[in-house]
Design a protein around this motif. Structure first.
Motif, PDB file in Angstrom:
ATOM      1  N   ALA A  50     -33.196 -20.647 -28.209  1.00 47.93           N
ATOM      2  CA  ALA A  50     -32.154 -20.297 -27.235  1.00 47.93           C
ATOM      3  C   ALA A  50     -30.807 -20.847 -27.679  1.00 47.93           C
ATOM      4  CB  ALA A  50     -32.520 -20.832 -25.859  1.00 47.93           C
ATOM      5  N   LEU A  51     -30.785 -22.058 -28.206  1.00 48.47           N
ATOM      6  CA  LEU A  51     -29.538 -22.653 -28.680  1.00 48.47           C
ATOM      7  C   LEU A  51     -28.994 -21.908 -29.890  1.00 48.47           C
ATOM      8  CD1 LEU A  51     -29.752 -26.535 -28.576  1.00 48.47           C
ATOM      9  CD2 LEU A  51     -28.008 -25.066 -27.610  1.00 48.47           C
ATOM     10  N   ARG A  52     -29.892 -21.459 -30.748  1.00 46.95           N
ATOM     11  CA  ARG A  52     -29.477 -20.765 -31.966  1.00 46.95           C
ATOM     12  C   ARG A  52     -28.656 -19.515 -31.645  1.00 46.95           C
ATOM     13  NH1 ARG A  52     -34.323 -18.428 -34.733  1.00 46.95           N
ATOM     14  NH2 ARG A  52     -33.924 -16.847 -33.189  1.00 46.95           N
ATOM     15  N   ASP A  53     -28.969 -18.880 -30.533  1.00 47.77           N
ATOM     16  CA  ASP A  53     -28.284 -17.645 -30.171  1.00 47.77           C
ATOM     17  C   ASP A  53     -26.952 -17.872 -29.464  1.00 47.77           C
ATOM     18  OD1 ASP A  53     -30.349 -16.252 -31.292  1.00 47.77           O
ATOM     19  OD2 ASP A  53     -31.441 -16.023 -29.412  1.00 47.77           O
ATOM     20  N   LEU A  54     -26.669 -19.107 -29.042  1.00 46.06           N
ATOM     21  CA  LEU A  54     -25.395 -19.383 -28.380  1.00 46.06           C
ATOM     22  C   LEU A  54     -24.285 -19.511 -29.417  1.00 46.06           C
ATOM     23  CD1 LEU A  54     -26.419 -22.069 -25.750  1.00 46.06           C
ATOM     24  CD2 LEU A  54     -25.852 -19.689 -25.330  1.00 46.06           C
ATOM     25  N   PRO A  55     -23.159 -18.861 -29.198  1.00 49.31           N
ATOM     26  CA  PRO A  55     -22.057 -18.992 -30.155  1.00 49.31           C
ATOM     27  C   PRO A  55     -21.371 -20.355 -30.016  1.00 49.31           C
ATOM     28  CG  PRO A  55     -21.420 -17.593 -28.331  1.00 49.31           C
ATOM     29  CD  PRO A  55     -22.865 -17.927 -28.118  1.00 49.31           C
ATOM     30  N   LEU A  56     -20.757 -20.807 -31.090  1.00 43.96           N
ATOM     31  CA  LEU A  56     -19.995 -22.055 -31.086  1.00 43.96           C
ATOM     32  C   LEU A  56     -18.595 -21.741 -31.599  1.00 43.96           C
ATOM     33  CD1 LEU A  56     -20.202 -25.142 -30.593  1.00 43.96           C
ATOM     34  CD2 LEU A  56     -20.686 -25.375 -33.024  1.00 43.96           C
ATOM     35  N   GLU A  57     -17.618 -21.924 -30.743  1.00 46.77           N
ATOM     36  CA  GLU A  57     -16.233 -21.617 -31.092  1.00 46.77           C
ATOM     37  C   GLU A  57     -15.699 -22.643 -32.091  1.00 46.77           C
ATOM     38  OE1 GLU A  57     -14.422 -18.993 -30.317  1.00 46.77           O
ATOM     39  OE2 GLU A  57     -15.996 -18.142 -29.066  1.00 46.77           O
ATOM     40  N   PRO A  58     -14.725 -22.265 -32.924  1.00 39.46           N
ATOM     41  CA  PRO A  58     -14.166 -23.192 -33.911  1.00 39.46           C
ATOM     42  C   PRO A  58     -13.626 -24.487 -33.296  1.00 39.46           C
ATOM     43  CG  PRO A  58     -13.494 -20.973 -34.439  1.00 39.46           C
ATOM     44  CD  PRO A  58     -14.202 -20.903 -33.118  1.00 39.46           C
ATOM     45  N   LEU A  59     -12.930 -24.385 -32.168  1.00 38.07           N
ATOM     46  CA  LEU A  59     -12.396 -25.603 -31.544  1.00 38.07           C
ATOM     47  C   LEU A  59     -13.509 -26.536 -31.080  1.00 38.07           C
ATOM     48  CD1 LEU A  59      -9.329 -24.258 -29.528  1.00 38.07           C
ATOM     49  CD2 LEU A  59      -9.329 -25.635 -31.610  1.00 38.07           C
ATOM     50  N   GLU A  60     -14.608 -25.967 -30.575  1.00 41.19           N
ATOM     51  CA  GLU A  60     -15.747 -26.786 -30.162  1.00 41.19           C
ATOM     52  C   GLU A  60     -16.374 -27.484 -31.367  1.00 41.19           C
ATOM     53  OE1 GLU A  60     -18.194 -24.813 -26.728  1.00 41.19           O
ATOM     54  OE2 GLU A  60     -17.494 -23.238 -28.103  1.00 41.19           O
ATOM     55  N   TYR A  61     -16.476 -26.749 -32.474  1.00 40.62           N
ATOM     56  CA  TYR A  61     -17.036 -27.339 -33.688  1.00 40.62           C
ATOM     57  C   TYR A  61     -16.178 -28.516 -34.146  1.00 40.62           C
ATOM     58  CZ  TYR A  61     -18.952 -27.764 -38.383  1.00 40.62           C
ATOM     59  OH  TYR A  61     -19.550 -28.258 -39.527  1.00 40.62           O
ATOM     60  N   ASP A 106     -15.891 -12.315 -35.337  1.00 40.12           N
ATOM     61  CA  ASP A 106     -16.937 -12.591 -34.353  1.00 40.12           C
ATOM     62  C   ASP A 106     -18.134 -13.326 -34.947  1.00 40.12           C
ATOM     63  OD1 ASP A 106     -15.458 -11.424 -32.335  1.00 40.12           O
ATOM     64  OD2 ASP A 106     -16.398  -9.456 -32.593  1.00 40.12           O
ATOM     65  N   HIS A 107     -18.493 -13.019 -36.188  1.00 34.09           N
ATOM     66  CA  HIS A 107     -19.685 -13.629 -36.771  1.00 34.09           C
ATOM     67  C   HIS A 107     -19.528 -15.123 -37.048  1.00 34.09           C
ATOM     68  CE1 HIS A 107     -17.278 -13.334 -40.322  1.00 34.09           C
ATOM     69  NE2 HIS A 107     -18.233 -13.683 -41.128  1.00 34.09           N
ATOM     70  N   ILE A 108     -18.314 -15.615 -37.052  1.00 33.25           N
ATOM     71  CA  ILE A 108     -18.057 -17.024 -37.355  1.00 33.25           C
ATOM     72  C   ILE A 108     -18.695 -17.943 -36.318  1.00 33.25           C
ATOM     73  CG2 ILE A 108     -16.192 -18.764 -37.440  1.00 33.25           C
ATOM     74  CD1 ILE A 108     -16.561 -17.121 -40.014  1.00 33.25           C
ATOM     75  N   THR A 109     -18.718 -17.518 -35.057  1.00 31.38           N
ATOM     76  CA  THR A 109     -19.288 -18.377 -34.011  1.00 31.38           C
ATOM     77  C   THR A 109     -20.770 -18.649 -34.272  1.00 31.38           C
ATOM     78  OG1 THR A 109     -19.718 -16.466 -32.598  1.00 31.38           O
ATOM     79  CG2 THR A 109     -17.636 -17.634 -32.263  1.00 31.38           C
ATOM     80  N   HIS A 110     -21.470 -17.672 -34.824  1.00 33.48           N
ATOM     81  CA  HIS A 110     -22.890 -17.876 -35.132  1.00 33.48           C
ATOM     82  C   HIS A 110     -23.061 -18.720 -36.397  1.00 33.48           C
ATOM     83  CE1 HIS A 110     -24.048 -15.318 -31.856  1.00 33.48           C
ATOM     84  NE2 HIS A 110     -23.179 -14.425 -32.272  1.00 33.48           N
ATOM     85  N   LEU A 112     -21.022 -21.052 -37.287  1.00 40.45           N
ATOM     86  CA  LEU A 112     -20.714 -22.424 -36.867  1.00 40.45           C
ATOM     87  C   LEU A 112     -21.867 -23.040 -36.082  1.00 40.45           C
ATOM     88  CD1 LEU A 112     -16.945 -22.148 -35.923  1.00 40.45           C
ATOM     89  CD2 LEU A 112     -17.959 -23.184 -37.958  1.00 40.45           C
ATOM     90  N   ARG A 113     -22.586 -22.238 -35.303  1.00 39.90           N
ATOM     91  CA  ARG A 113     -23.759 -22.756 -34.586  1.00 39.90           C
ATOM     92  C   ARG A 113     -24.816 -23.211 -35.586  1.00 39.90           C
ATOM     93  NH1 ARG A 113     -24.519 -25.268 -30.335  1.00 39.90           N
ATOM     94  NH2 ARG A 113     -23.403 -23.724 -29.147  1.00 39.90           N
ATOM     95  N   MET A 114     -25.027 -22.432 -36.646  1.00 41.32           N
ATOM     96  CA  MET A 114     -26.006 -22.829 -37.660  1.00 41.32           C
ATOM     97  C   MET A 114     -25.550 -24.096 -38.387  1.00 41.32           C
ATOM     98  SD  MET A 114     -27.508 -19.304 -39.241  1.00 41.32           S
ATOM     99  CE  MET A 114     -25.990 -18.375 -39.360  1.00 41.32           C
ATOM    100  N   ALA A 115     -24.261 -24.165 -38.719  1.00 48.55           N
ATOM    101  CA  ALA A 115     -23.737 -25.357 -39.391  1.00 48.55           C
ATOM    102  C   ALA A 115     -23.859 -26.578 -38.480  1.00 48.55           C
ATOM    103  CB  ALA A 115     -22.281 -25.132 -39.788  1.00 48.55           C
ATOM    104  N   ASP A 116     -23.615 -26.389 -37.196  1.00 44.55           N
ATOM    105  CA  ASP A 116     -23.749 -27.477 -36.229  1.00 44.55           C
ATOM    106  C   ASP A 116     -25.191 -27.970 -36.175  1.00 44.55           C
ATOM    107  OD1 ASP A 116     -23.030 -29.148 -33.895  1.00 44.55           O
ATOM    108  OD2 ASP A 116     -24.233 -27.683 -32.775  1.00 44.55           O
TER     109      ASP A 116
END
Length: 133
Positions: A50-61, A106-110, A112-116
């Motif tokens: 479930a977390l993997r599918d949530l996007p992560l914005e650059p500022l949040e990262y 748009d794909h960057i948010t995903h 960044l989630r993987m990098a996080d």
């Protein structure tokens, strides 16, 4: 049949009409709403998925992984460098996304989630002296 109100049709529903309505609802169910992740009802694997599918914005990262505070001098540069390292893009490309990275793809948010997620695993698994190298 005499209707109770003159000029209006009787609106009784027959059993056949009820079945047809039920079939329509089954064929077109109402859209599901997203619920927060309930850790008591999901296995750890389900929570990770479930977390993997949530996007992560650059500022949040940046807030999570850049060690400077947003008010400090050099924060934006450190943020751009962290984003470049996480995404594999050049810092110049990332700087072109705008002040708040609003023009990012748009794909960057995903990505960044993987990098996080990888950063969290590194932090948990690797000793701190190996992280310095």
């Amino acid at each position: 049949m005499i209707s109770p109100t003159p000029g209006k049709k009787d609106r009784t529903v027959t059993p056949k009409q009820r079945v047809n309505t039920t079939r329509k609802l089954r064929a077109n169910p109402p859209p599901m709403t997203l619920r927060p992740i309930d850790s008591n009802r999901q296995s750890p694997q389900d929570r990770i998925d479930a977390l993997r599918d949530l996007p992560l914005e650059p500022l949040e990262y940046c807030q999570k992984w850049v060690e400077l505070s947003p008010e400090e001098r050099g924060y934006r540069k450190a943020c751009v460098e962290a984003l470049a390292e996480a995404t594999g893009l050049s810092p110049r490309t990332i700087e072109n996304w705008g002040k708040s990275f609003e023009k990012r793809p748009d794909h960057i948010t995903h990505s960044l989630r993987m990098a996080d997620t990888l950063n969290q695993i590194r932090k948990l698994v690797l000793p701190t002296d190996l992280l310095q190298k």
